[in-house]
Design an enzyme around this catalytic site. Structure first.
Site, PDB file in Angstrom:
ATOM      1  N   GLY A 126       0.781  -1.246   0.000  1.00 12.42           N
ATOM      2  CA  GLY A 126       0.000   0.000   0.000  1.00 12.42           C
ATOM      3  C   GLY A 126       0.805   1.284   0.000  1.00 12.42           C
TER       4      GLY A 126
ATOM      5  N   ASP B  71      -5.315   2.144  10.718  1.00 16.48           N
ATOM      6  CA  ASP B  71      -6.716   1.751  10.939  1.00 16.48           C
ATOM      7  C   ASP B  71      -6.833   1.109  12.326  1.00 16.48           C
ATOM      8  OD1 ASP B  71      -9.313   0.870  10.695  1.00 16.48           O
ATOM      9  OD2 ASP B  71      -8.958  -0.480   9.022  1.00 16.48           O
TER      10      ASP B  71
ATOM     11  N   PHE C 168     -13.910   2.821   3.909  1.00 20.26           N
ATOM     12  CA  PHE C 168     -12.938   2.049   3.158  1.00 20.26           C
ATOM     13  C   PHE C 168     -12.530   2.868   1.937  1.00 20.26           C
ATOM     14  CE2 PHE C 168     -11.535  -1.049   0.024  1.00 20.26           C
ATOM     15  CZ  PHE C 168     -10.581  -1.727   0.774  1.00 20.26           C
ATOM     16  N   VAL C 169     -11.243   3.177   1.856  1.00 20.47           N
ATOM     17  CA  VAL C 169     -10.762   4.037   0.763  1.00 20.47           C
ATOM     18  C   VAL C 169      -9.797   3.287  -0.156  1.00 20.47           C
ATOM     19  CG1 VAL C 169     -11.067   6.211   2.012  1.00 20.47           C
ATOM     20  CG2 VAL C 169      -8.919   4.957   2.266  1.00 20.47           C
TER      21      VAL C 169
ATOM     22  N   ASP D 227      -5.522  -0.500  -2.258  1.00 20.18           N
ATOM     23  CA  ASP D 227      -6.248  -1.350  -3.201  1.00 20.18           C
ATOM     24  C   ASP D 227      -7.585  -1.834  -2.660  1.00 20.18           C
ATOM     25  OD1 ASP D 227      -5.164  -3.176  -1.240  1.00 20.18           O
ATOM     26  OD2 ASP D 227      -5.628  -4.799  -2.635  1.00 20.18           O
TER      27      ASP D 227
ATOM     28  N   ARG E 282      -4.977   0.721  -7.153  1.00 22.82           N
ATOM     29  CA  ARG E 282      -3.775   1.354  -6.589  1.00 22.82           C
ATOM     30  C   ARG E 282      -3.308   2.513  -7.458  1.00 22.82           C
ATOM     31  NH1 ARG E 282      -2.043  -1.984  -2.406  1.00 22.82           N
ATOM     32  NH2 ARG E 282      -2.164  -4.212  -2.738  1.00 22.82           N
TER      33      ARG E 282
HETATM   34  P1  5GP Z   1      -4.206  -1.670  10.510  1.00 22.78           P
HETATM   35  O1  5GP Z   1      -3.195  -2.730  10.808  1.00 22.78           O
HETATM   36  O2  5GP Z   1      -3.888  -0.320  11.084  1.00 22.78           O
HETATM   37  O3  5GP Z   1      -5.619  -2.117  10.828  1.00 22.78           O
HETATM   38  O4  5GP Z   1      -4.329  -1.517   8.976  1.00 22.78           O
HETATM   39  C1  5GP Z   1      -3.326  -1.123   8.207  1.00 22.78           C
HETATM   40  C2  5GP Z   1      -3.413  -1.758   6.832  1.00 22.78           C
HETATM   41  O5  5GP Z   1      -4.733  -2.175   6.478  1.00 22.78           O
HETATM   42  C3  5GP Z   1      -3.030  -0.708   5.845  1.00 22.78           C
HETATM   43  O6  5GP Z   1      -1.653  -0.781   5.601  1.00 22.78           O
HETATM   44  C4  5GP Z   1      -3.850  -1.072   4.639  1.00 22.78           C
HETATM   45  O7  5GP Z   1      -3.114  -1.987   3.834  1.00 22.78           O
HETATM   46  C5  5GP Z   1      -5.068  -1.763   5.170  1.00 22.78           C
HETATM   47  N1  5GP Z   1      -6.211  -0.843   5.245  1.00 22.78           N
HETATM   48  C6  5GP Z   1      -6.748  -0.294   6.351  1.00 22.78           C
HETATM   49  N2  5GP Z   1      -7.784   0.500   6.051  1.00 22.78           N
HETATM   50  C7  5GP Z   1      -7.905   0.475   4.705  1.00 22.78           C
HETATM   51  C8  5GP Z   1      -8.788   1.115   3.771  1.00 22.78           C
HETATM   52  O8  5GP Z   1      -9.701   1.914   4.088  1.00 22.78           O
HETATM   53  N3  5GP Z   1      -8.581   0.833   2.462  1.00 22.78           N
HETATM   54  C9  5GP Z   1      -7.603  -0.014   2.027  1.00 22.78           C
HETATM   55  N4  5GP Z   1      -7.513  -0.197   0.727  1.00 22.78           N
HETATM   56  N5  5GP Z   1      -6.751  -0.627   2.876  1.00 22.78           N
HETATM   57  C10 5GP Z   1      -6.909  -0.386   4.198  1.00 22.78           C
HETATM   58 MG    MG Z   2      -0.867  -1.953   4.102  1.00 21.91          MG
END
Ligand code: 5GP
Ligand code: MG
Length: 201
Positions: A67, A126, A175-176, A182, A188
């Site tokens: 990402g 997130d 969700f973006v 992606d 992407r």
């Molecule tokens: P975390 O471990 O903080 O929950 O999430 C981090 C990873 O989840 C990010 O690096 C990303 O790859 C994915 N992610 C979290 N939220 C989103 C979102 O809204 N859209 C997308 N495409 N990926 C997300």
């Molecule tokens: Mg990621």
């Protein structure tokens, strides 16, 4: 059909060309101009802090793939310091998932961070599990410091309570996709950050 109809004006059938990534976007949250401007500001702030480390500092950037690929490419060109790049690959939203399925690390973590200053770079914060896990693992390898930088942070407790030194934008809990992020491996290459139309999910 009217020109305002996205499907009719942009469908591959009507133009005889490959599908466009923008067709499935419902709303642009952050434009490419806003992203570029914020990255210049963020880069200036990080560059100032890296300079404070002094002339002997060894700097390692750890981008979290996939990402952060576009973000890190733009960010490092705002940073004039000598640095290494050591990527890690993590997956938490496999396939068509739009919520975290737990963090899976594929491949190795950087081994040579002892005595160095590390900056983790990710696309979005997130649940915070990814940044926390990578930070903890890197700390075991005895770096001099570990900081984290994300382009986006969701305005939810789990994200806001995760320690992260540099944040590009705080966004709503949606969700973006785009600018490296992606959905099921697509979108992407969208130059802005946006939300998908319900029918595309
Ligand atoms: P975390 O471990 O903080 O929950 O999430 C981090 C990873 O989840 C990010 O690096 C990303 O790859 C994915 N992610 C979290 N939220 C989103 C979102 O809204 N859209 C997308 N495409 N990926 C997300
Ligand atoms: Mg990621």
């Amino acid at each position: 059909m009217s020109r305002g109809n996205v499907k009719s004006s942009d469908s591959p059938e009507s133009r005889g060309r490959a599908p466009r990534v923008s067709v499935d976007v419902d709303r642009v949250l952050i434009s490419r101009e806003q992203i570029a401007e914020r990255i210049r500001e963020l880069g200036a702030e990080i560059a100032r802090d890296l300079d404070q480390l002094g002339p002997g500092a060894e700097i390692v950037l750890v981008p979290i793939l996939t990402g952060s690929i576009i973000f890190v490419a733009d960010l490092i060109r705002e940073l004039p310091q000598k640095m290494r790049l050591d990527v890690v690959t993590v997956s938490s939203y496999p396939g068509k998932a739009t919520s975290s399925q737990g963090v899976t690390l594929s491949g190795m973590l950087p081994e040579h961070v002892a005595g160095k200053h590390v900056l983790i770079v990710d696309d979005i914060l997130d649940s915070g599990k990814t940044i926390r896990m990578i930070r903890e693992e890197l700390m075991k390898r005895k770096p001099l410091s570990v900081r984290a930088c994300v382009l986006l942070r969701k305005q939810i407790d789990s994200a806001m309570q995760t320690s992260c030194e540099y944040v590009g934008f705080d966004i709503p809990d949606e969700f973006v996709v785009g600018y490296g992020l992606d959905y099921d491996h697509y979108y992407r290459n969208l130059p802005e950050v946006g939300c998908l139309r319900r029918e595309a999910l």
